[in-house]
Design a protein around this motif. Structure first.
Motif, PDB file in Angstrom:
ATOM      1  N   GLY A   1       0.838  -1.185   0.000  1.00 52.76           N
ATOM      2  CA  GLY A   1       0.000   0.000   0.000  1.00 52.76           C
ATOM      3  C   GLY A   1       0.870   1.231   0.000  1.00 52.76           C
ATOM      4  O   GLY A   1       2.072   1.170   0.262  1.00 52.76           O
TER       5      GLY A   1
ATOM      6  N   PHE B   1      -3.540   4.046  -1.880  1.00 53.73           N
ATOM      7  CA  PHE B   1      -3.742   2.874  -2.712  1.00 53.73           C
ATOM      8  C   PHE B   1      -3.217   1.659  -1.980  1.00 53.73           C
ATOM      9  O   PHE B   1      -2.425   1.770  -1.064  1.00 53.73           O
ATOM     10  N   GLY B   2      -3.701   0.499  -2.354  1.00 55.50           N
ATOM     11  CA  GLY B   2      -3.249  -0.727  -1.723  1.00 55.50           C
ATOM     12  C   GLY B   2      -3.740  -1.946  -2.471  1.00 55.50           C
ATOM     13  O   GLY B   2      -4.645  -1.858  -3.295  1.00 55.50           O
TER      14      GLY B   2
ATOM     15  N   THR C   1      -5.463  -0.704   2.314  1.00 54.17           N
ATOM     16  CA  THR C   1      -5.974   0.580   1.858  1.00 54.17           C
ATOM     17  C   THR C   1      -6.611   1.344   3.014  1.00 54.17           C
ATOM     18  O   THR C   1      -6.407   2.553   3.158  1.00 54.17           O
TER      19      THR C   1
END
Length: 57
Positions: free
Chosen positions: A18, A30-31, A37
């Protein structure tokens, strides 16, 4: 921090990742999984709150 993350990934065998990008006070996260996330989002919000508290002084 990156080195510790690489060591932890190697030991546990997890391949989740992430990231958090701060553009001014706005966090972009983001992840690879919903858990990562969510963690990045909480970290981004924490940084945003600290930033706003410092600016207010």
């Amino acid at each position: 921090m990156v080195l510790l993350g690489m060591i932890f990934t190697t030991i546990t065998g997890q391949n989740d990742f992430g990231g958090l990008i701060m553009i001014g006070p706005i966090p972009i996260v983001f992840g690879s999984s919903p858990e990562i996330t969510s963690s990045m989002l909480l970290l981004g919000l924490l940084i945003l709150i600290v930033y706003l508290l410092i600016i207010k002084r």
